[in-house]
Design a protein around this motif. Structure first.
Motif, PDB file in Angstrom:
ATOM      1  N   ILE A 226      21.689  -6.429 -14.993  1.00  0.00           N
ATOM      2  CA  ILE A 226      21.285  -6.567 -16.397  1.00  0.00           C
ATOM      3  C   ILE A 226      20.811  -7.989 -16.657  1.00  0.00           C
ATOM      4  N   GLU A 227      21.551  -8.973 -16.150  1.00  0.00           N
ATOM      5  CA  GLU A 227      21.147 -10.374 -16.313  1.00  0.00           C
ATOM      6  C   GLU A 227      19.753 -10.603 -15.742  1.00  0.00           C
ATOM      7  N   MET A 228      19.481 -10.051 -14.576  1.00  0.00           N
ATOM      8  CA  MET A 228      18.185 -10.246 -13.931  1.00  0.00           C
ATOM      9  C   MET A 228      17.061  -9.592 -14.733  1.00  0.00           C
ATOM     10  N   GLU A 229      17.299  -8.398 -15.259  1.00  0.00           N
ATOM     11  CA  GLU A 229      16.291  -7.726 -16.077  1.00  0.00           C
ATOM     12  C   GLU A 229      16.039  -8.494 -17.375  1.00  0.00           C
TER      13      GLU A 229
ATOM     14  N   ILE B 153      25.002 -10.014 -22.740  1.00  0.00           N
ATOM     15  CA  ILE B 153      24.091 -10.550 -21.722  1.00  0.00           C
ATOM     16  C   ILE B 153      22.705 -10.753 -22.321  1.00  0.00           C
ATOM     17  N   TYR B 154      22.243  -9.776 -23.084  1.00  0.00           N
ATOM     18  CA  TYR B 154      20.915  -9.862 -23.712  1.00  0.00           C
ATOM     19  C   TYR B 154      20.823 -11.085 -24.623  1.00  0.00           C
ATOM     20  N   ILE B 155      21.833 -11.293 -25.452  1.00  0.00           N
ATOM     21  CA  ILE B 155      21.839 -12.422 -26.381  1.00  0.00           C
ATOM     22  C   ILE B 155      21.821 -13.740 -25.620  1.00  0.00           C
TER      23      ILE B 155
ATOM     24  N   TYR C  12      13.169  -2.861 -20.665  1.00  0.00           N
ATOM     25  CA  TYR C  12      14.145  -2.267 -21.582  1.00  0.00           C
ATOM     26  C   TYR C  12      14.697  -0.967 -21.011  1.00  0.00           C
ATOM     27  N   THR C  13      13.816  -0.156 -20.426  1.00  0.00           N
ATOM     28  CA  THR C  13      14.239   1.106 -19.823  1.00  0.00           C
ATOM     29  C   THR C  13      15.191   0.856 -18.666  1.00  0.00           C
ATOM     30  N   SER C  14      14.878  -0.119 -17.832  1.00  0.00           N
ATOM     31  CA  SER C  14      15.745  -0.462 -16.705  1.00  0.00           C
ATOM     32  C   SER C  14      17.122  -0.912 -17.182  1.00  0.00           C
ATOM     33  N   ILE C  15      17.134  -1.737 -18.224  1.00  0.00           N
ATOM     34  CA  ILE C  15      18.410  -2.194 -18.784  1.00  0.00           C
ATOM     35  C   ILE C  15      19.209  -0.996 -19.299  1.00  0.00           C
ATOM     36  N   GLY C  16      18.539  -0.068 -19.969  1.00  0.00           N
ATOM     37  CA  GLY C  16      19.211   1.130 -20.460  1.00  0.00           C
ATOM     38  C   GLY C  16      19.796   1.967 -19.338  1.00  0.00           C
ATOM     39  N   ASP C  17      19.056   2.099 -18.251  1.00  0.00           N
ATOM     40  CA  ASP C  17      19.548   2.852 -17.092  1.00  0.00           C
ATOM     41  C   ASP C  17      20.786   2.184 -16.489  1.00  0.00           C
ATOM     42  N   ILE C  18      20.736   0.876 -16.363  1.00  0.00           N
ATOM     43  CA  ILE C  18      21.878   0.133 -15.807  1.00  0.00           C
ATOM     44  C   ILE C  18      23.067   0.239 -16.755  1.00  0.00           C
TER      45      ILE C  18
END
Length: 70
Positions: free
Chosen positions: A11-14, A64-66, A38-44
């Motif tokens: 998630i951090e990398m995305e 992580i996003y923030i 965003y889709t990749s983050i959602g999948d993870i």
């Protein structure tokens, strides 16, 4: 490395890739690229939710996003 730590790192990398796509030298990044991230983050996040539950996964992802995006 635990599976949770591995998913957090993904998630951090995305998020970092998304941040770079939205600023700096990639200022012209297409919506498709950002949407893919965003889709990749959602999948993870879904993989993480299977381990820690929906609420915990959402909290981890938002934190992580923030940190990455601001």
């Amino acid at each position: 490395m635990s599976e949770i730590a591995l998913l957090r790192r993904k998630i951090e990398m995305e998020c970092e890739a998304m941040r770079q796509a939205m600023s700096g030298f990639k200022i012209t990044a297409s919506h498709d690229i950002i949407n893919h991230q965003y889709t990749s983050i959602g999948d993870i996040q879904a993989q993480l939710a299977a381990i820690v539950g929906e609420q915990e996964a959402a909290q981890i992802t938002v934190e992580i996003y923030i940190q990455a995006i601001g």
